[in-house]
Design an enzyme around this catalytic site. Structure first.
Site, PDB file in Angstrom:
ATOM      1  CG  ASP A 196      -4.071   7.095   2.033  1.00  0.00           C
ATOM      2  OD1 ASP A 196      -3.112   7.834   2.317  1.00  0.00           O
ATOM      3  OD2 ASP A 196      -4.007   5.858   2.014  1.00  0.00           O
ATOM      4  CG  HIS A 255      -1.684   1.212   1.524  1.00  0.00           C
ATOM      5  ND1 HIS A 255      -3.045   1.261   1.480  1.00  0.00           N
ATOM      6  CD2 HIS A 255      -1.269   2.454   1.873  1.00  0.00           C
ATOM      7  CE1 HIS A 255      -3.448   2.493   1.774  1.00  0.00           C
ATOM      8  NE2 HIS A 255      -2.389   3.231   2.033  1.00  0.00           N
ATOM      9  CD  GLU A 256       2.299   3.822   3.648  1.00  0.00           C
ATOM     10  OE1 GLU A 256       2.832   4.852   3.185  1.00  0.00           O
ATOM     11  OE2 GLU A 256       1.179   3.823   4.186  1.00  0.00           O
ATOM     12  CG  HIS A 292       0.567   6.259  -0.636  1.00  0.00           C
ATOM     13  ND1 HIS A 292      -0.558   6.860  -1.114  1.00  0.00           N
ATOM     14  CD2 HIS A 292       0.190   5.604   0.498  1.00  0.00           C
ATOM     15  CE1 HIS A 292      -1.577   6.587  -0.309  1.00  0.00           C
ATOM     16  NE2 HIS A 292      -1.146   5.822   0.667  1.00  0.00           N
TER      17      HIS A 292
HETATM   18 ZN    ZN Z   1      -2.160   5.270   2.422  1.00  0.00          ZN
END
Ligand code: ZN
Length: 353
Positions: free
Chosen positions: A160, A58-59, A62
């Site tokens: 987010d 997930h990170e 980004h």
């Molecule tokens: Zn996030």
């Protein structure tokens, strides 16, 4: 992608807690009734590790978008409440922030949908599959990833979803105003989460606390940074620099400070800079040593300097990260001025009014 991945000490706390939750929950969201306790705990720990690998992805979602916009990612840290990417800056372009903020939840949702889909497909071909531990693990990971993706889309800035909300506001108003609106919405959500947390889940209470603190903190720091970016150090520094010689005694220095009312001075020998001496340095000198100890004995030799054409925002960043009260302004090896935290704050107050 060349990004260092770090593990925070609090992560070691969360690992056994999650493993314990999986080990005590019955099917389909745990392994309590799967077999011997060794099997139960082994699978629970494995699932926890896989879960945090998903958080890491997930990170990285980004980070991938951030990198494509040329933003440096200092590191990704896994900690108590998941993962945190620390980046040099957050893109000011609303469409860039939108994509960057959305990339993380999108990764989580894709992982979740693929895993759940995979389970449904395989069990329709192999009837016994749904009673295996693999099915169970994939089911847990898939469900949590979907929840993770959706939860992060809640518009609770600085989560987010809140960043997506800010980029929406930023297309219509100034960046400072947009941040302020998003932070206000974020605080409202934090309040709701806290209420819900008290009656249902302490975990939610903890998240609410971090959301509230994060929203206030980022609201404040954005106002400061954006306001200060428009000015150069030359615009707000004091050009008149009062310096002290290295051979001055501490007793003399304390009188000097009292008369001149500044709490820090560059130490100069002729035209060359030797260091910087502050009130904190003389406080550490014992009373009976004040007549013998010299400025050169207690001064800081490693002086943090900036040039006068750096922005006031850079000065603020340097002061905050080094935890210092003043910066010496040097142009071509010569002292051009001095900028104290007080000067900076006074300018900031005038600018924001
Ligand atoms: Zn996030």
């Amino acid at each position: 992608m060349g990004i260092p991945i770090k593990i925070h000490i609090t992560f070691l706390l969360i690992l056994p807690i999650f493993a314990l939750v999986f080990a005590t929950n019955p099917q389909p969201y745990g392994f309590a009734d799967i077999g011997s306790s060794a099997v139960t705990y082994g699978l629970s720990l494995l699932t926890t590790i896989m879960l945090f690998a998903c958080v890491l992805l997930h990170e990285l979602g980004h980070s991938y978008i951030a990198k494509s916009y040329g933003i440096e990612i200092r590191d990704i840290t896994l900690m108590l409440l998941g993962g945190v990417s620390s980046m040099e800056e957050i893109p000011r372009e609303p469409s860039q922030e939108l994509k960057m903020a959305f990339a993380g939840p999108l990764v989580s949702l894709i992982i979740g949908i693929v895993l759940i889909g995979l389970n449904i497909a395989v069990s329709s071909f192999v009837p016994t599959y749904s009673s295996t531990w693999i099915y169970l693990m994939v089911n847990i990971l898939g469900s949590i990833n979907i929840i993770l993706g959706l939860f992060n889309l809640i518009p609770a800035f600085p989560m987010d979803g809140g960043r997506i909300l800010r980029s929406f506001f930023a297309q219509r108003t100034s960046y400072i105003q947009a941040t302020h609106y998003a932070a206000t919405v974020g605080k409202m959500f934090a309040f709701l989460m806290a209420l819900l947390g008290v009656v249902s889940n302490l975990w939610l209470l903890l998240i609410a606390f971090f959301v509230y603190m994060g929203a206030s903190e980022e609201d404040k720091s954005t106002t400061v940074t954006v306001s200060l970016e428009r000015y150069k150090i030359a615009d707000i520094m004091s050009e008149e620099v009062i310096s002290v010689p290295p051979e001055m005694t501490i007793e003399e220095l304390s009188h000097f400070m009292f008369e001149n009312k500044h709490l820090g001075y560059p130490v100069m020998e002729g035209n060359s800079l030797k260091g910087i001496v502050t009130f904190t340095d003389i406080r550490n000198v014992l009373p009976h040593e004040r007549y013998a100890a010299l400025v050169s004995d207690v001064m800081t030799q490693d002086v943090v300097t900036l040039s006068s054409d750096a922005t006031a925002a850079e000065a603020f960043k340097v002061m905050t990260t080094n935890n210092i009260g003043r910066i010496l302004v040097m142009d071509n090896g010569n002292v051009a001025g001095i900028l104290s935290r007080t000067d900076l704050m006074r300018s900031l107050m005038l600018l924001t009014e």
